[in-house]
Design a protein around this motif. Sequence first.
Motif, PDB file in Angstrom:
ATOM      1  N   THR A  35       0.795  -1.106   0.174  1.00  0.00           N
ATOM      2  CA  THR A  35       0.063   0.125  -0.067  1.00  0.00           C
ATOM      3  C   THR A  35       0.881   1.128   0.092  1.00  0.00           C
ATOM      4  O   THR A  35       1.845   1.463   0.428  1.00  0.00           O
ATOM      5  CB  THR A  35      -0.981   0.094   1.341  1.00  0.00           C
ATOM      6  OG1 THR A  35      -1.627  -1.313   1.381  1.00  0.00           O
ATOM      7  CG2 THR A  35      -1.872   1.010   1.152  1.00  0.00           C
ATOM      8  N   PHE A  46       0.935   5.263   1.157  1.00  0.00           N
ATOM      9  CA  PHE A  46       0.389   6.351   1.906  1.00  0.00           C
ATOM     10  C   PHE A  46       0.906   7.813   1.438  1.00  0.00           C
ATOM     11  O   PHE A  46       2.031   7.855   1.533  1.00  0.00           O
ATOM     12  CB  PHE A  46       0.647   5.962   3.467  1.00  0.00           C
ATOM     13  CG  PHE A  46       0.151   4.690   3.812  1.00  0.00           C
ATOM     14  CD1 PHE A  46      -1.312   4.535   4.609  1.00  0.00           C
ATOM     15  CD2 PHE A  46       0.820   3.512   3.630  1.00  0.00           C
ATOM     16  CE1 PHE A  46      -1.709   3.387   4.669  1.00  0.00           C
ATOM     17  CE2 PHE A  46       0.340   2.173   4.137  1.00  0.00           C
ATOM     18  CZ  PHE A  46      -1.077   2.273   4.794  1.00  0.00           C
ATOM     19  N   GLY A  64      -0.148  11.911   2.951  1.00  0.00           N
ATOM     20  CA  GLY A  64      -1.299  12.595   3.193  1.00  0.00           C
ATOM     21  C   GLY A  64      -2.305  12.379   3.793  1.00  0.00           C
ATOM     22  O   GLY A  64      -3.543  12.706   3.740  1.00  0.00           O
ATOM     23  N   GLY A  65      -2.314  11.107   4.602  1.00  0.00           N
ATOM     24  CA  GLY A  65      -3.484  10.450   5.173  1.00  0.00           C
ATOM     25  C   GLY A  65      -4.371   9.562   4.394  1.00  0.00           C
ATOM     26  O   GLY A  65      -5.012   8.703   4.724  1.00  0.00           O
ATOM     27  N   ASP A  66      -4.102   9.602   2.961  1.00  0.00           N
ATOM     28  CA  ASP A  66      -4.872   8.769   1.926  1.00  0.00           C
ATOM     29  C   ASP A  66      -3.819   7.588   1.789  1.00  0.00           C
ATOM     30  O   ASP A  66      -2.691   7.477   1.894  1.00  0.00           O
ATOM     31  CB  ASP A  66      -5.064   9.521   0.723  1.00  0.00           C
ATOM     32  CG  ASP A  66      -6.145  10.492   1.091  1.00  0.00           C
ATOM     33  OD1 ASP A  66      -7.074  10.339   1.648  1.00  0.00           O
ATOM     34  OD2 ASP A  66      -6.256  11.522   0.374  1.00  0.00           O
ATOM     35  N   SER A  67      -4.383   6.437   1.460  1.00  0.00           N
ATOM     36  CA  SER A  67      -3.750   5.327   0.967  1.00  0.00           C
ATOM     37  C   SER A  67      -4.471   4.490  -0.429  1.00  0.00           C
ATOM     38  O   SER A  67      -5.547   4.791  -0.631  1.00  0.00           O
ATOM     39  CB  SER A  67      -3.679   4.306   2.230  1.00  0.00           C
ATOM     40  OG  SER A  67      -5.351   3.910   2.263  1.00  0.00           O
ATOM     41  N   ILE A  95       5.043   6.787   1.634  1.00  0.00           N
ATOM     42  CA  ILE A  95       5.232   5.616   2.386  1.00  0.00           C
ATOM     43  C   ILE A  95       4.893   4.582   1.853  1.00  0.00           C
ATOM     44  O   ILE A  95       3.599   4.227   1.332  1.00  0.00           O
ATOM     45  CB  ILE A  95       4.703   5.877   3.963  1.00  0.00           C
ATOM     46  CG1 ILE A  95       5.078   6.885   4.597  1.00  0.00           C
ATOM     47  CG2 ILE A  95       4.943   4.674   4.557  1.00  0.00           C
ATOM     48  CD1 ILE A  95       6.386   7.216   4.972  1.00  0.00           C
ATOM     49  N   SER A 126       4.192   0.536   2.028  1.00  0.00           N
ATOM     50  CA  SER A 126       4.131  -0.388   3.201  1.00  0.00           C
ATOM     51  C   SER A 126       4.161  -1.925   2.578  1.00  0.00           C
ATOM     52  O   SER A 126       3.407  -2.155   1.705  1.00  0.00           O
ATOM     53  CB  SER A 126       2.651  -0.309   3.943  1.00  0.00           C
ATOM     54  OG  SER A 126       2.240  -1.535   4.519  1.00  0.00           O
ATOM     55  N   THR A 146       7.890  -8.196   5.071  1.00  0.00           N
ATOM     56  CA  THR A 146       9.294  -8.740   4.638  1.00  0.00           C
ATOM     57  C   THR A 146       9.166 -10.171   4.377  1.00  0.00           C
ATOM     58  O   THR A 146       8.176 -11.009   4.656  1.00  0.00           O
ATOM     59  CB  THR A 146      10.400  -8.599   5.704  1.00  0.00           C
ATOM     60  OG1 THR A 146       9.955  -9.304   6.864  1.00  0.00           O
ATOM     61  CG2 THR A 146      10.585  -7.090   5.935  1.00  0.00           C
ATOM     62  N   GLN A 174       7.836  -9.841   8.682  1.00  0.00           N
ATOM     63  CA  GLN A 174       7.821  -8.316   9.274  1.00  0.00           C
ATOM     64  C   GLN A 174       7.151  -7.107   8.626  1.00  0.00           C
ATOM     65  O   GLN A 174       7.302  -7.274   7.322  1.00  0.00           O
ATOM     66  CB  GLN A 174       9.339  -8.127   9.834  1.00  0.00           C
ATOM     67  CG  GLN A 174       9.800  -9.166  10.828  1.00  0.00           C
ATOM     68  CD  GLN A 174      11.332  -8.777  11.164  1.00  0.00           C
ATOM     69  OE1 GLN A 174      12.115  -8.392  10.306  1.00  0.00           O
ATOM     70  NE2 GLN A 174      11.629  -8.961  12.542  1.00  0.00           N
ATOM     71  N   ARG A 175       6.542  -6.316   9.411  1.00  0.00           N
ATOM     72  CA  ARG A 175       5.957  -5.392   8.654  1.00  0.00           C
ATOM     73  C   ARG A 175       7.116  -4.366   8.409  1.00  0.00           C
ATOM     74  O   ARG A 175       7.794  -3.943   9.325  1.00  0.00           O
ATOM     75  CB  ARG A 175       4.912  -4.742   9.605  1.00  0.00           C
ATOM     76  CG  ARG A 175       3.918  -3.842   8.917  1.00  0.00           C
ATOM     77  CD  ARG A 175       2.980  -3.719   9.954  1.00  0.00           C
ATOM     78  NE  ARG A 175       2.086  -2.394   9.739  1.00  0.00           N
ATOM     79  CZ  ARG A 175       1.197  -2.056   8.807  1.00  0.00           C
ATOM     80  NH1 ARG A 175       0.663  -3.171   8.256  1.00  0.00           N
ATOM     81  NH2 ARG A 175       0.583  -0.885   8.572  1.00  0.00           N
ATOM     82  N   ASN A 176       7.245  -3.803   7.190  1.00  0.00           N
ATOM     83  CA  ASN A 176       8.208  -2.874   6.583  1.00  0.00           C
ATOM     84  C   ASN A 176       7.879  -1.659   5.989  1.00  0.00           C
ATOM     85  O   ASN A 176       6.602  -1.790   5.265  1.00  0.00           O
ATOM     86  CB  ASN A 176       9.349  -3.472   6.040  1.00  0.00           C
ATOM     87  CG  ASN A 176      10.604  -2.678   6.333  1.00  0.00           C
ATOM     88  OD1 ASN A 176      10.604  -1.726   6.817  1.00  0.00           O
ATOM     89  ND2 ASN A 176      11.776  -3.371   5.613  1.00  0.00           N
ATOM     90  N   SER A 177       8.514  -0.640   5.883  1.00  0.00           N
ATOM     91  CA  SER A 177       8.150   0.440   4.750  1.00  0.00           C
ATOM     92  C   SER A 177       9.197   1.039   4.238  1.00  0.00           C
ATOM     93  O   SER A 177      10.308   0.915   4.662  1.00  0.00           O
ATOM     94  CB  SER A 177       7.221   1.372   5.753  1.00  0.00           C
ATOM     95  OG  SER A 177       8.272   1.844   6.669  1.00  0.00           O
ATOM     96  N   LEU A 178       8.944   1.661   3.170  1.00  0.00           N
ATOM     97  CA  LEU A 178       9.952   2.644   2.488  1.00  0.00           C
ATOM     98  C   LEU A 178       9.464   3.866   2.418  1.00  0.00           C
ATOM     99  O   LEU A 178       8.143   4.139   2.230  1.00  0.00           O
ATOM    100  CB  LEU A 178      10.087   2.088   1.134  1.00  0.00           C
ATOM    101  CG  LEU A 178      11.014   0.915   0.954  1.00  0.00           C
ATOM    102  CD1 LEU A 178      10.663   0.168  -0.365  1.00  0.00           C
ATOM    103  CD2 LEU A 178      12.328   0.949   1.177  1.00  0.00           C
TER     104      LEU A 178
END
Lengths: 423, 253
Positions: free
Chosen positions: A99, A101, A103-106, A162, A164, A167, A171-175
């Motif tokens: 996903t 993200f 400005g609050g939107d996704s 962001i 999401s 891995t 594990q939850r990861n983000s870039l």
Amino acid sequence: MILLLAWRSFLRQLFRFQVILVTLILGVAAMVILIGVSTGLAVALREKAARYFVGDVSVYSLLPDRSVTDQAAVLDALEAMPGFQSLCRRTEYYGADSTLFFGGDSIRQRKLVGVDWKIENASFRALDWISGGPLVPGDLKGILVSEVTADRLHLRLGDEVIVSLTTLRGQRNSLSLLVRGIFRDSSFFGYASYLDIEALNSALGYEPGTITAMGAILRPDARATVSGAWLVHGLEGKVPTYRLIANRAEQTQAMGNPEGKVLAVMTLDANLADINDILNALLGVSVLASGLFLLILMIGVGNTYRMIVFERTQEIGTMRALGVTRTRLVGILLAEAGVLGVVGLIVGTSVGEGLLQLAALVEWSGNSLAVMFLNNGHLAPLVPAEAYGVLTLALLLTTLLGASLPAIHAARLKPVDALREGE
Amino acid sequence: MIRFFAILALTAVIAVPIQALEGRELLAAIDREVTFDKDFSAEYTVTQDRPGEPKSVQTMAMFRRDKASKFTIVILSPDVDKGKGYLKVENNLWFYDPVGGRFTVSSAKDRFQNSNARNSDFTKSNLANDYKIVGMSQEMLGRFSTRVFDLEATSDDVTFPKARIWVTDDNLVRKTEDRSLSGQLMRTVAVPQYQKVEDRWVPVNMVIVDNLRGKVVDGKMRYETTIIGIAKPNLTPVPDLTFTQGYLERVSR
């Protein structure tokens, strides 16, 4: 000599050919447009699809972590494959949590694609860019998003999104990535975002240099199924390889039960099986419409020639009286029909090509479904040389066949009868 | 000189496990305060606030048996969700929907009823087993004097691989920042008030702020928020049958 006679006669009798000539021109123009549009749509679709599906022929891993282990063997086999033009190296992530993200939107993405920009930068330049462009090699902070995604998140070039994901170890990861380019694509291909292969590898927990798919773009004259079958054969001796995958259902089956195989080969046609059905149906309708047109044309030419023969009975009687043989007379009349066909073909093709060029100037990208078949928002019509060959043959054959019966009938007339009938 | 370095090295070798052990002890102490040896039941109210949309409220009955890592949740309202439920037995979690009467496998990491809470928010606290302390500091959190622990997951099964927790002297977690592996702040959980149940504690409410989802309202960013209120805590024994799929099927009829 006959041709010269036929040409002069055609020019003299032009007023008699007017209606059938106009019909012929319009029909040829319509067929040229039909072929040009349908081929152009198919080529544009394949080009986009090849970019989305890792080339015309792609090699996937069937291992649980989806990494291609023997890259050197795959690379050798791909480069030696008939029709090979260029390479694609990718890491693809299909996780349900991919996903974006901002400005609050996704917005959920169908897949995140890590691209080796050293070898695919040029191919991505052909995308329909709204702003920005493909990433440069080594840009680990950039991401390319589709117009659909940008609109939903109100993204502009340089915005930090962001991403999401999960891995390999769960594990939850983000870039955090900067938008370097926004491209226009249909909803089918538009829910994919592209980033650097090593950025994605690192986020997913893969070793640097890992890929999950490798593929090849083929030369336009190559056939993907032939190349794919060759590739399976070429790989089998080196790496356990699944049989050539025929469609997406079989791909899912192979991933669920790889039967001890490590790699799978899939062609673009297999990926596009559903869409190909639609295109084939469209092609079928085109062929049927063309066949009907040719039949109507044949009847039209036949009727016109019957009228011409009727109106020119005295002329035919004179020609026969002056010693023109029956065979020669048939030859002259058929040559006239041939000239009619050639003129119709040349003018009709020119009109069709002209209209295609005009259509290519129009911006069609307002329609989200049409975008899938367009090139930079425009139609990219294409009439292959073979199509012109087939069209020429079919048209000449149709006009000659149409004219043959009246011509034979005219040749059977006795000179005396013809001269009397003509009075 | 050699002896000095040898002693230094030995001290370091011994000190690291001792620190780890101390960290684990600290986290175990935090877990102990909110974990029950007896069965626990309560009425939970989950209020979901999405900016620009009407609030949605769900009430549910919660039954927990911490010593066996079990819980059962039965949704009581609204009517549209009535009878839905969750059953957790050790590491298995099922979601039950009475429409169709099917159990589907769920994960502790999944969102709870499309709110900003995760299924793991309803399980017993397991910080000592799931995390290790990688950083520690002191900080004032409003009126609370707190120790701040930076945590990293030791298990891949946890919902968030990194977290920062603010803990008061009574070993109660007052605030948690859940982060992704790369350190991105994903959500913030605040527990402003606890209620005592015998010698243990239960939050009165938990405020969960999703730091990624929200909307700009009147020029100000407002993030999606979920408030979990816990009322009527009770430590009376819960029948074994409550922690079975059959129970969820029966109560939804």
